[in-house]
Design a protein around this motif. Structure first.
Motif, PDB file in Angstrom:
ATOM      1  N   SER A   1       2.472   1.606  -2.953  1.00 12.82           N
ATOM      2  CA  SER A   1       1.591   2.638  -4.018  1.00 12.82           C
ATOM      3  C   SER A   1       1.614   3.645  -4.278  1.00 12.82           C
ATOM      4  O   SER A   1       1.616   4.361  -5.028  1.00 12.82           O
ATOM      5  CB  SER A   1       0.181   1.596  -4.007  1.00 12.82           C
ATOM      6  OG  SER A   1       0.810  -0.057  -4.980  1.00 12.82           O
ATOM      7  N   ASP A   2       1.251   3.956  -2.787  1.00 13.30           N
ATOM      8  CA  ASP A   2       0.898   5.285  -2.012  1.00 13.30           C
ATOM      9  C   ASP A   2       1.711   6.671  -3.039  1.00 13.30           C
ATOM     10  O   ASP A   2       2.036   7.601  -3.862  1.00 13.30           O
ATOM     11  CB  ASP A   2       0.399   5.927  -1.129  1.00 13.30           C
ATOM     12  CG  ASP A   2      -0.465   5.210  -0.767  1.00 13.30           C
ATOM     13  OD1 ASP A   2      -1.666   5.071  -1.823  1.00 13.30           O
ATOM     14  OD2 ASP A   2      -0.629   4.495   0.663  1.00 13.30           O
TER      15      ASP A   2
ATOM     16  N   ALA B   1       2.353   6.876  -6.950  1.00  9.23           N
ATOM     17  CA  ALA B   1       1.259   8.205  -7.301  1.00  9.23           C
ATOM     18  C   ALA B   1       1.461   9.581  -6.499  1.00  9.23           C
ATOM     19  O   ALA B   1       0.318  10.253  -6.864  1.00  9.23           O
ATOM     20  CB  ALA B   1      -0.385   7.377  -6.690  1.00  9.23           C
ATOM     21  N   SER B   2       2.211   9.571  -5.833  1.00 13.62           N
ATOM     22  CA  SER B   2       2.681  11.033  -5.623  1.00 13.62           C
ATOM     23  C   SER B   2       3.893  11.645  -6.607  1.00 13.62           C
ATOM     24  O   SER B   2       4.946  11.112  -6.211  1.00 13.62           O
ATOM     25  CB  SER B   2       3.467  11.085  -3.648  1.00 13.62           C
ATOM     26  OG  SER B   2       2.268  10.177  -3.141  1.00 13.62           O
TER      27      SER B   2
ATOM     28  N   VAL C   1       1.024  -1.520   0.115  1.00 10.89           N
ATOM     29  CA  VAL C   1      -0.088   0.363  -0.212  1.00 10.89           C
ATOM     30  C   VAL C   1       0.870   1.481   0.004  1.00 10.89           C
ATOM     31  O   VAL C   1       0.628   2.305  -0.908  1.00 10.89           O
ATOM     32  CB  VAL C   1      -1.538  -0.223   1.173  1.00 10.89           C
ATOM     33  CG1 VAL C   1      -2.305   1.179   1.665  1.00 10.89           C
ATOM     34  CG2 VAL C   1      -1.637  -1.013   1.502  1.00 10.89           C
ATOM     35  N   PHE C   2       1.981   1.006   0.651  1.00 14.07           N
ATOM     36  CA  PHE C   2       2.980   2.354   0.738  1.00 14.07           C
ATOM     37  C   PHE C   2       3.256   2.539  -0.225  1.00 14.07           C
ATOM     38  O   PHE C   2       3.680   3.698  -1.118  1.00 14.07           O
ATOM     39  CB  PHE C   2       3.398   2.178   2.219  1.00 14.07           C
ATOM     40  CG  PHE C   2       4.214   3.595   1.921  1.00 14.07           C
ATOM     41  CD1 PHE C   2       4.581   4.416   2.985  1.00 14.07           C
ATOM     42  CD2 PHE C   2       5.854   2.933   2.390  1.00 14.07           C
ATOM     43  CE1 PHE C   2       5.164   5.606   2.556  1.00 14.07           C
ATOM     44  CE2 PHE C   2       7.158   4.022   2.372  1.00 14.07           C
ATOM     45  CZ  PHE C   2       6.119   5.186   3.040  1.00 14.07           C
TER      46      PHE C   2
END
Length: 150
Positions: free
Chosen positions: A23-24, A27-28, A20-21
């Protein structure tokens, strides 16, 4: 774009949170650098290194990070700008006990790892680990931001 940020991910072998981290982060927009994964389960960190590399190969990723696996926590922390801590103190059996043992005595809690008697028990397992990690941060990257993702 911000360049050469070093992120030390303590607990970088996380089975769920690391994906999750990562992937986040992908996306940043405007982030790049290195993520040093450290985990007492080295094989899990190696798996997450591979997953991170695949995420970063996606042409739609907005950030670019190199993932590495550190054999020692000191290596992961040396020169880090940011420290992410995502550890599981104790076993899943202990975590279940944190929730269900209080229930036996009529104490219901919404989340067993952060509040009530279960939270106190988990804190008793976690605080000594965080104390040691804090000592390492003080020595190897004293100016780093530290984020608790546990």
């Amino acid at each position: 774009m911000v360049k050469n940020i070093k992120l030390a991910y303590i607990g970088g072998g996380s089975k769920q949170w690391a994906r999750v981290f990562m992937s986040d982060l992908a996306a940043s927009e405007g982030l790049s650098g290195e993520i040093a994964l450290y985990d007492i389960d080295r094989e899990a960190a190696v798996l997450n290194q591979r997953i991170g590399a695949r995420i970063e190969e996606d042409p739609d990723a907005l950030s670019r990070f190199r993932y590495s696996v550190a054999d020692r926590i000191e290596d992961a922390l040396t020169g880090a700008d940011v420290v992410i801590i995502s550890i599981l103190p104790g076993t899943l059996r202990e975590m279940a006990s944190d929730v269900h043992t209080p229930e036996k005595y009529g104490i219901y809690q919404s989340v067993g790892d952060t509040s009530g008697p279960g939270g106190i028990l988990r804190a008793m397992r976690t605080v000594p680990m965080y104390e040691q990690i804090a000592e390492y941060v003080k020595e190897y990257c004293p100016k780093a931001w530290v984020i608790n993702y546990t």
